[in-house]
Design an enzyme around this catalytic site. Structure first.
Site, PDB file in Angstrom:
ATOM      1  CB  CYS A  30      93.483  16.904  -9.458  1.00 58.95           C
ATOM      2  SG  CYS A  30      94.729  17.283  -8.212  1.00 58.95           S
ATOM      3  CB  CYS A  35      95.293  15.294  -5.939  1.00 57.69           C
ATOM      4  SG  CYS A  35      95.414  14.762  -7.641  1.00 57.69           S
ATOM      5  CE  LYS A  38      95.659  11.496  -2.864  1.00 60.65           C
ATOM      6  NZ  LYS A  38      95.731  10.637  -4.035  1.00 60.65           N
ATOM      7  CE1 TYR A 171      95.910   7.545  -7.488  1.00 60.46           C
ATOM      8  CE2 TYR A 171      96.387   6.115  -9.340  1.00 60.46           C
ATOM      9  CZ  TYR A 171      95.930   7.318  -8.849  1.00 60.46           C
ATOM     10  OH  TYR A 171      95.484   8.288  -9.700  1.00 60.46           O
ATOM     11  CD  GLU A 175      96.250   7.502  -2.948  1.00 60.97           C
ATOM     12  OE1 GLU A 175      97.378   7.941  -3.214  1.00 60.97           O
ATOM     13  OE2 GLU A 175      95.216   7.887  -3.537  1.00 60.97           O
ATOM     14  CG  HIS A 443     121.739  12.266  11.540  1.00 62.95           C
ATOM     15  ND1 HIS A 443     121.299  11.013  11.189  1.00 62.95           N
ATOM     16  CD2 HIS A 443     121.960  12.240  12.878  1.00 62.95           C
ATOM     17  CE1 HIS A 443     121.278  10.247  12.272  1.00 62.95           C
ATOM     18  NE2 HIS A 443     121.665  10.973  13.310  1.00 62.95           N
ATOM     19  CD  GLU A 448     120.316  10.538   8.036  1.00 58.33           C
ATOM     20  OE1 GLU A 448     121.516  10.864   7.948  1.00 58.33           O
ATOM     21  OE2 GLU A 448     119.688  10.501   9.104  1.00 58.33           O
TER      22      GLU A 448
END
Length: 468
Positions: A30, A35, A38, A171, A175, A443, A448
């Site tokens: 990672c 991670c 990336k 992924y 990515e 909002h 939302e």
């Protein structure tokens, strides 16, 4: 005692050289080749899109804007280095002895550790934790190890990769394809079968469509069979010969870089597990464990990517390790939840999810028990920039016979990672459709949209947005 596969065997490929550096660095995949670098390259690509959007918001700039790969990678590697140092300091503060060696069991309760100079030291312990992780897989075709790179190499590549072929549909593949395209490079993705295997397939196809809008070219149902070097350089030029998975058709293409992202292989082999009877899956090379991370040998535990049938994600490994330590030494009983695990695919348009995919939900529950609420939505940030109004998508999967409890959460949109994290906590608390309806949305935000979902898939109504 925790067993990690630190010291690496020497080799000739560029991947081996990078891996040797990684093996000297704390933090695992990672921090060093996963991670962290990336996400930072993902951010670099997002900034490029923001530059394009900014003109619509009144920003004026006349000079040429271009990206410098070397500046980016140097900054990222400096940050990674600071994290390595921080982990080393943390171990010292906790009085943990860090041994950078290759560990292998030689008999019960005893391991041999070999350092980079070939010096051997033996250790004994009452309990062991195996956390050796995984390494990138190669294809076993002519030229792959000689001329191709993996994601382990990409994040510290000293030169811009140029026109890139990404082989794979994981992924990691998407990515990398996404941020390379976002930096302005020509990117082709070669897909053997489906995108994002194991993820919700409707969402996977929407991720693919969003990448195509960015300019990524997909070559579906093909696999490479040979990689040839046409020209040396940084980058050079490579010819790739690929064969169809559905017939005899072959295609050829020329690229500057070929990035393999076809999965990762477990590092559970060659560490002497067979000498003490720890069972390893012959098919996957991973280690089966029970619900408390215990292997077939009671005093040996395992956590992380090497586990059979568990999500291969760093936060999962961290959580499982924490809970294991508390059970072994703190008198606690809590076990790791491997089902409601939130995760995000950091493509330029992020895909976040938690819980079940539609496919998995239909397997676990009767299909007639499920209700799927969904909608396309248009982020307000996209309106002035006039970006596509029917790309972002949200859906939840509910169990009708369990108070409409949300068992699957999916969103494709900006900042999906930040949105998914909050809803994952709600799902741990038993989130229902009614609770979502009773929640007041902030909002205008993307999150939302989940407080106003009305249309079900079974109703078959149009969810397209109007505008631009």
């Amino acid at each position: 005692m925790s067993i990690t596969k630190e010291h690496c065997a020497k080799g000739k490929s560029s991947t081996t050289r990078v891996s040797q550096h990684f093996c000297q660095s704390l933090g695992g995949t990672c921090v060093n080749v996963g991670c962290i670098p990336k996400k930072l390259m993902h951010q670099a690509a997002l900034l490029g899109q923001a530059l394009i959007d900014s003109r619509k918001f009144g920003w004026e700039y006349s000079h040429q804007v271009k990206h410098n790969w070397e500046t980016m990678t140097e900054a990222i590697q400096n940050h990674v280095g600071s994290l390595n140092w921080g982990y080393r300091q943390a171990l010292r503060e906790k009085a943990v002895a860090y041994v950078n060696s290759y560990a292998e069991f030689v008999e019960h309760h005893k391991i041999k550790a070999t350092n980079g100079k070939g010096q051997e030291t033996y250790y004994t312990a009452a309990k062991f934790v195996i956390a050796t992780g995984e390494r990138p897989r190669y294809l076993g075709i002519q030229g792959d190890k000689e001329y191709c790179i993996t994601s382990d190499d990409l994040f510290s590549l000293p030169y811009c990769p140029g026109a890139t072929l990404v082989v794979g549909a994981s992924y990691v593949a998407l990515e990398c394809a996404g941020f390379l395209a976002g930096l302005g490079l020509a990117v082709t993705v070669m897909v053997r079968s489906v995108l994002l295997r194991g993820f919700d397939q409707e969402m996977a196809e929407r991720v693919g469509a969003s990448l195509q809008q960015l300019g990524v070219r997909f070559l579906r149902k093909f696999v490479p069979v040979e990689v040839q070097q046409l020209e040396k350089g940084s980058p050079g030029r490579l010819k790739v010969v690929a064969k169809s998975t559905e017939g005899a058709e072959t295609v050829e293409g020329v690229y500057n870089t070929v990035l393999l992202a076809v999965g990762r292989d477990s590092s559970a082999r060659n560490i002497g597990l067979e000498k003490i009877g720890v069972r390893v899956s012959e098919k996957t090379g991973r280690i089966p464990v029970n619900d408390v991370e215990q292997t077939s040998v009671p005093y040996v535990y395992a956590v992380g990517d090497i586990l059979e049938g568990r999500p291969a994600l760093t936060p999962v490994a961290v959580q499982a390790g924490k809970l294991l330590a508390r059970r072994l030494f703190g008198g606690r009983l809590e076990k790791c939840d491997y089902v409601n695990v939130p995760t995000v695919v950091f493509t330029p348009l992020e895909y976040g999810c938690c819980g079940y995919s539609e496919e998995k939900a239909a397997q676990v529950y009767q299909k007639e028990s499920l209700e799927v609420y969904h909608t396309l939505f248009w982020p307000v940030e996209w309106t002035v920039a006039c970006r596509d109004n029917n790309t972002c998508y949200a859906k939840i999967i509910c169990n009708k016979f369990d108070n409409d409890r949300v068992i699957g959460f999916h969103i494709l949109g900006p900042n999906a990672g930040e949105i998914t994290q909050g809803f994952a906590a709600a799902m741990k608390c038993g989130l229902t459709k009614q609770l979502l309806d009773d929640t007041i949305g902030i909002h205008p935000t993307c999150g939302e949209v989940f407080t106003t979902l009305e249309v079900t898939k079974s109703a078959g109504l149009d969810v397209a947005q109007k505008g631009c």
